[in-house]
Design a protein around this motif. Structure first.
Motif, PDB file in Angstrom:
ATOM      1  N   UNK A  13      38.407  32.728  13.915  1.00 50.06           N
ATOM      2  CA  UNK A  13      37.520  31.621  14.277  1.00 50.06           C
ATOM      3  C   UNK A  13      38.267  30.489  14.944  1.00 50.06           C
ATOM      4  N   UNK A  14      39.537  30.305  14.625  1.00 55.89           N
ATOM      5  CA  UNK A  14      40.292  29.182  15.172  1.00 55.89           C
ATOM      6  C   UNK A  14      40.872  29.474  16.550  1.00 55.89           C
ATOM      7  N   UNK A  15      40.989  30.757  16.913  1.00 49.68           N
ATOM      8  CA  UNK A  15      41.682  31.108  18.165  1.00 49.68           C
ATOM      9  C   UNK A  15      40.941  30.590  19.382  1.00 49.68           C
ATOM     10  N   UNK A  16      39.646  30.878  19.479  1.00 51.35           N
ATOM     11  CA  UNK A  16      38.897  30.544  20.691  1.00 51.35           C
ATOM     12  C   UNK A  16      38.883  29.045  20.981  1.00 51.35           C
ATOM     13  N   UNK A  66      39.412  49.542  17.325  1.00 50.27           N
ATOM     14  CA  UNK A  66      40.154  48.537  16.539  1.00 50.27           C
ATOM     15  C   UNK A  66      41.368  48.008  17.283  1.00 50.27           C
ATOM     16  N   UNK A  67      42.047  48.856  18.068  1.00 46.26           N
ATOM     17  CA  UNK A  67      43.234  48.408  18.803  1.00 46.26           C
ATOM     18  C   UNK A  67      42.839  47.389  19.865  1.00 46.26           C
ATOM     19  N   UNK A  68      41.719  47.655  20.544  1.00 48.28           N
ATOM     20  CA  UNK A  68      41.255  46.719  21.575  1.00 48.28           C
ATOM     21  C   UNK A  68      40.894  45.377  20.940  1.00 48.28           C
ATOM     22  N   UNK A  69      40.240  45.417  19.780  1.00 41.75           N
ATOM     23  CA  UNK A  69      39.869  44.162  19.125  1.00 41.75           C
ATOM     24  C   UNK A  69      41.099  43.366  18.704  1.00 41.75           C
ATOM     25  N   UNK A  70      42.092  44.067  18.162  1.00 37.24           N
ATOM     26  CA  UNK A  70      43.317  43.365  17.765  1.00 37.24           C
ATOM     27  C   UNK A  70      44.014  42.751  18.985  1.00 37.24           C
ATOM     28  N   UNK A  71      44.001  43.499  20.074  1.00 41.71           N
ATOM     29  CA  UNK A  71      44.645  42.995  21.296  1.00 41.71           C
ATOM     30  C   UNK A  71      43.917  41.766  21.818  1.00 41.71           C
ATOM     31  N   UNK A  72      42.587  41.784  21.784  1.00 37.79           N
ATOM     32  CA  UNK A  72      41.825  40.636  22.267  1.00 37.79           C
ATOM     33  C   UNK A  72      42.050  39.403  21.393  1.00 37.79           C
ATOM     34  N   UNK A  73      42.344  39.601  20.119  1.00 42.26           N
ATOM     35  CA  UNK A  73      42.638  38.463  19.249  1.00 42.26           C
ATOM     36  C   UNK A  73      44.000  37.850  19.568  1.00 42.26           C
ATOM     37  N   UNK A  74      44.932  38.688  19.991  1.00 47.19           N
ATOM     38  CA  UNK A  74      46.288  38.204  20.279  1.00 47.19           C
ATOM     39  C   UNK A  74      46.441  37.693  21.709  1.00 47.19           C
ATOM     40  N   UNK A  75      45.629  38.221  22.632  1.00 50.81           N
ATOM     41  CA  UNK A  75      45.821  37.913  24.053  1.00 50.81           C
ATOM     42  C   UNK A  75      45.748  36.424  24.394  1.00 50.81           C
ATOM     43  N   UNK A  76      44.811  35.633  23.841  1.00 48.15           N
ATOM     44  CA  UNK A  76      44.779  34.215  24.221  1.00 48.15           C
ATOM     45  C   UNK A  76      46.092  33.504  23.936  1.00 48.15           C
ATOM     46  N   UNK A  77      46.645  33.687  22.745  1.00 49.31           N
ATOM     47  CA  UNK A  77      47.912  33.037  22.414  1.00 49.31           C
ATOM     48  C   UNK A  77      49.054  33.520  23.282  1.00 49.31           C
ATOM     49  N   UNK A  78      49.135  34.828  23.479  1.00 49.43           N
ATOM     50  CA  UNK A  78      50.208  35.373  24.320  1.00 49.43           C
ATOM     51  C   UNK A  78      50.056  34.915  25.767  1.00 49.43           C
ATOM     52  N   UNK A  79      48.825  34.831  26.243  1.00 47.15           N
ATOM     53  CA  UNK A  79      48.596  34.378  27.626  1.00 47.15           C
ATOM     54  C   UNK A  79      49.057  32.937  27.812  1.00 47.15           C
ATOM     55  N   UNK A  80      48.760  32.068  26.821  1.00 45.25           N
ATOM     56  CA  UNK A  80      49.215  30.685  26.916  1.00 45.25           C
ATOM     57  C   UNK A  80      50.741  30.609  26.957  1.00 45.25           C
ATOM     58  N   UNK A 147      50.427  25.457  21.719  1.00 43.75           N
ATOM     59  CA  UNK A 147      49.090  26.016  21.467  1.00 43.75           C
ATOM     60  C   UNK A 147      49.145  27.539  21.447  1.00 43.75           C
ATOM     61  N   UNK A 148      49.965  28.121  22.328  1.00 40.08           N
ATOM     62  CA  UNK A 148      50.088  29.579  22.367  1.00 40.08           C
ATOM     63  C   UNK A 148      50.660  30.140  21.083  1.00 40.08           C
ATOM     64  N   UNK A 149      51.645  29.460  20.511  1.00 40.69           N
ATOM     65  CA  UNK A 149      52.250  29.929  19.261  1.00 40.69           C
ATOM     66  C   UNK A 149      51.207  29.936  18.142  1.00 40.69           C
ATOM     67  N   UNK A 150      50.475  28.834  17.996  1.00 39.30           N
ATOM     68  CA  UNK A 150      49.486  28.757  16.925  1.00 39.30           C
ATOM     69  C   UNK A 150      48.328  29.732  17.154  1.00 39.30           C
ATOM     70  N   UNK A 151      47.903  29.884  18.418  1.00 37.58           N
ATOM     71  CA  UNK A 151      46.805  30.811  18.704  1.00 37.58           C
ATOM     72  C   UNK A 151      47.223  32.257  18.443  1.00 37.58           C
ATOM     73  N   UNK A 152      48.465  32.594  18.791  1.00 38.62           N
ATOM     74  CA  UNK A 152      48.946  33.955  18.535  1.00 38.62           C
ATOM     75  C   UNK A 152      49.032  34.227  17.039  1.00 38.62           C
ATOM     76  N   UNK A 153      49.461  33.228  16.278  1.00 42.83           N
ATOM     77  CA  UNK A 153      49.535  33.400  14.818  1.00 42.83           C
ATOM     78  C   UNK A 153      48.141  33.597  14.231  1.00 42.83           C
ATOM     79  N   UNK A 154      47.182  32.745  14.652  1.00 45.13           N
ATOM     80  CA  UNK A 154      45.811  32.887  14.140  1.00 45.13           C
ATOM     81  C   UNK A 154      45.206  34.217  14.578  1.00 45.13           C
ATOM     82  N   UNK A 155      45.547  34.665  15.792  1.00 44.08           N
ATOM     83  CA  UNK A 155      45.004  35.922  16.296  1.00 44.08           C
ATOM     84  C   UNK A 155      45.546  37.147  15.588  1.00 44.08           C
ATOM     85  N   UNK A 156      46.594  36.975  14.799  1.00 48.06           N
ATOM     86  CA  UNK A 156      47.125  38.101  14.021  1.00 48.06           C
ATOM     87  C   UNK A 156      46.213  38.476  12.873  1.00 48.06           C
TER      88      UNK A 156
END
Length: 554
Positions: A13-16, A66-80, A147-156
Motif C-alpha cells: 500500500x505504501x509503494x504507489x 506470482x513472479x510478475x506480481x512480485x516484480x511489479x511491487x519491486x519495479x517502482x523502487x528499482x526504477x527510481x 525514495x527508491x530505497x524505501x519503495x524497494x523495501x516496501x515492495x518486498x
C-alpha cells in the motif's frame, strides 16, 4: 487477518503513493536537471498509468502470475534508483512510464486488505514522498534515490491477490465514490504547492514542510473522521470543503489545514469503501480512483490557462459534486421512516438470490417459491452473509448486522426456532423474552395447546412441529418488524396466527408454504427463478397459484 498478511498489504500500500508522489513533487528539480518542464514528469507517469490500467486485470487474474506480481511491487523502487543513478532523458522517460505501469496493480492489490489500515498506509507513503521532497528539494537525484530505497523495501512485501469475481455488479455503485476520492487527492497537491509559492511566497523546502504538516494532519483526521462520519458521501463532501478552504485561505497555515482536511476525508472515505467492497472488483475500484486522480491532474493545467490556482481549486469541487450526486443516484436511499423491508440488489455468494429488489410495507404477507426461497430467509435473518446489495429496515442498513443483532433489535425473527443445544425449557425460553410481563407467556401458550403440553421440555428436544410453534410463540412475544417463516409442511390452520402478526405491523415472509396456506393468508406469491422473481401473483386463488408453480417446475 494474520499479522504477516497485514504487513504484506501495508507494504504494498505504501509503494504507489511513495513512488508516484516523489516523482511528481521532485518534478520541477528533475525537469531542470534534464532540461524539460517539470510537469512533463507527471505526463510520463500518467501515460504509464493508462497502460497499466489495461495490464492490471491480467496480472491479478488467478494464481498464475506470482513472479510478475512480485516484480511489479519491486519495479517502482528499482526504477527510481536507476533514474537517480543515470539521469538521462531516455532512461528517465522510459522508467517514469514503468513506474506508472506498476501503479494500478499495486493499488488493486492494496484493495485486498478490505480497507483495514490500508488507507492509512497509503497516507504514510504519501507523507514519505513529501518528506523526501522537503529534505532534498535542491538535490532531486539524491531524493529520488532515497525514495527508491524505501519503495524497494516496501515492495518486498507484496499483498495477496484480491477477489475480483463478479466484479462490476458488486462494486458498480461504489465506482463514482472511488473516482471522487482520486479526484480530491489529484486536485489538491500541485495547486496547494503553487498557492504556497505564489500567494504566500514560500520557496523550496518551506512549501514541502507545509505539505508534510498537511499530510500528517490528514493521518489524524482520517482516523477521527473514519469513526465519526459513517457515510462515504458525507466524507467526500468534507473533502470538497477542504478544497474550498485551500482555495480561499488567507494564510499559509490555512492552505495546510485545508489540504489536511482533503487528505484525511479522502483517506477515511477510501478506507470505508474498501471495507464495503471487501476486496471484490479490486482492479475496477483502483482504476476508478486512478482515473479520477488523472482527470484532476490533467484538468488543472487546462483550467490554469483561464484562472489562477485558487479559482482552479474552487472549480475542481464541481466534478466532485457531480460524482457524489451520481453515487447518491446509484445508492439506494435509506430514508428515515422507510419501509420495514427494503432490498436493493441483494445477492448471496451462490447466486441463489441474485440482485433482488424488493420493498414491503408493514402488514404485507409474501410467499416465495422455487430455488432461492430458503436462501432469502437466511439472508434476511443474518444466517447467511450478503455478497452484494443492501438490506434496509426503517431507513437503517442491516446488511452486515449479525443474526443475533437483528433479533436483539427486533428487526427480524426466524421461524421455526433453532434452539441448538439450548437446554432451557420451552417455558423458560419464552419467559426470558418477557421478564417484565410473565402473564404474556401464559396468553401465548393458550394460542398453541400442543406447545403448552411440552412447556416443561428442553427447547433443544423439540421436533420440527414443536420448533415451528415455538418460533411463532416467540414472534408473538417479540413483535419483530419481519417474521421469516420456513413454511414447508406448515399447517394452514396456523393462518390466523400469521394474520395476527401481520395485523400487528409485521412483514410476514414465507418460504415454500403449502398452497392452501398462501391463499388463506391472501399473500402475494413470488416464483423465483435464477435468483429473481420470474412470476408474481397478488392474492392468487389455489388454481392460479398451482398453475403458476406447475409452469415454473423444470
Amino acid at each position: 487477518m494474520r499479522h504477516g498478511e497485514r504487513v504484506h498489504i501495508v507494504g504494498s500500500a505504501a509503494v504507489a503513493p511513495l513512488a508516484l508522489g516523489s516523482l511528481v513533487l521532485l518534478g520541477d528539480g528533475l525537469g531542470t536537471l534534464l532540461s524539460f518542464p517539470g510537469q512533463v514528469v507527471g505526463y510520463m507517469v500518467a501515460m504509464g498509468v493508462l497502460v497499466g490500467i489495461g495490464v492490471s486485470p491480467w496480472v491479478l487474474r488467478g494464481e498464475g502470475h506470482p513472479v510478475v506480481r512480485r516484480l511489479l511491487c519491486l519495479l517502482p523502487g528499482l526504477s527510481l534508483l536507476v533514474m537517480a543513478a543515470l539521469p538521462t532523458v531516455p532512461v528517465f522517460a522510459s522508467l517514469a512510464m514503468v513506474v506508472g505501469l506498476c501503479i494500478p496493480t499495486l493499488l488493486a492489490m492494496t484493495r485486498g486488505g478490505a480497507g483495514r489500515g490500508m488507507g492509512y498506509a497509503g497516507v504514510a507513503g504519501a507523507a514519505g514522498a513529501v518528506a523526501v521532497a522537503a529534505v532534498w528539494q535542491d538535490e532531486p537525484r539524491l531524493g529520488l534515490a532515497v525514495a527508491g530505497v524505501f519503495a524497494a523495501f516496501a515492495g518486498a512485501f507484496p499483498g495477496p491477490v484480491p477477489d475480483s469475481r463478479r466484479a462490476f455488479r458488486e462494486v458498480r455503485w461504489m465506482l463514482p465514490d472511488y473516482a471522487a476520492v482520486g479526484w480530491a487527492l489529484g486536485a489538491v497537491i500541485l495547486p496547494a504547492a503553487r498557492l504556497l509559492l505564489f500567494r504566500f511566497e514560500l520557496f523550496g523546502a518551506d512549501r514541502m514542510y507545509h505539505l508534510l504538516a498537511a499530510v500528517a494532519g490528514g493521518c489524524v483526521l482520517a482516523f477521527l473522521l473514519g469513526r465519526l462520519a459513517g457515510e462515504v458521501q458525507l466524507l467526500l463532501v468534507v473533502a470538497a470543503g477542504g478544497l474550498l478552504l485551500v482555495a480561499t485561505a488567507p494564510w499559509a497555515a490555512g492552505v495546510s489545514a485545508g489540504a489536511a482536511v482533503v487528505f484525511g476525508a479522502a483517506m477515511a472515505a477510501l478506507s470505508r469503501l474498501d471495507r464495503l467492497a471487501g476486496g471484490r472488483g479490486a482492479a475496477l475500484t483502483a482504476t476508478a480512483a486512478l482515473l479520477g486522480g488523472l482527470g484532476a491532474y490533467g484538468a488543472e493545467p487546462l483550467l490554469r490557462m483561464f484562472a489562477g490556482s485558487g479559482a482552479v481549486l474552487a472549480l475542481s469541487t464541481i466534478p466532485m459534486a457531480l460524482l457524489i450526486l451520481w453515487s447518491v443516484y446509484l445508492t439506494p436511499a435509506a430514508e428515515a421512516g422507510g419501509p420495514p423491508l427494503a432490498l436493493w440488489r441483494l445477492s448471496d455468494a451462490e447466486r441463489s438470490i441474485d440482485r433482488l429488489d424488493l420493498r414491503a410495507e408493514a402488514g404485507e404477507k409474501m410467499a416465495f417459491y422455487g430455488p432461492g426461497s430458503q436462501s432469502l430467509l437466511r439472508l434476511l435473518s443474518g444466517e447467511a452473509r450478503a455478497d452484494g446489495g443492501r438490506f434496509l429496515s426503517r431507513g437503517v442498513d442491516f446488511t452486515k448486522a449479525t443474526a443475533a443483532r437483528r433479533t436483539e433489535l427486533r428487526v427480524s425473527h426466524r421461524v421455526p426456532a433453532v434452539p441448538g443445544d439450548d437446554r432451557r425449557t420451552v417455558a423458560e425460553r419464552l419467559a426470558d423474552l418477557t421478564v417484565s410481563d410473565p402473564w404474556r407467556v401464559r396468553a401465548v401458550l393458550e394460542v398453541f395447546p400442543a406447545l403448552a403440553e411440552r412447556r416443561g421440555e428442553p427447547a433443544a428436544d423439540l421436533d420440527e412441529t414443536g420448533a415451528l410453534l415455538l418460533g411463532l410463540a416467540e414472534a408473538l412475544l417479540l413483535r419483530p418488524r419481519i417474521v421469516l417463516v420456513d413454511a414447508r409442511g406448515c399447517d394452514p390452520g396456523l393462518a390466523p396466527v400469521l394474520d395476527g402478526l401481520a395485523a400487528g405491523g409485521a412483514v410476514v415472509v414465507l418460504a415454500e408454504p403449502p398452497v392452501p396456506l398462501t391463499t388463506a393468508l391472501g399473500a402475494h406469491a413470488h416464483l423465483l427463478r435464477h435468483g429473481r422473481p420470474a412470476d408474481e401473483l397478488p392474492h392468487p386463488t389455489e388454481e392460479e397459484l398451482t398453475a403458476s408453480l406447475d409452469r415454473g417446475r423444470p
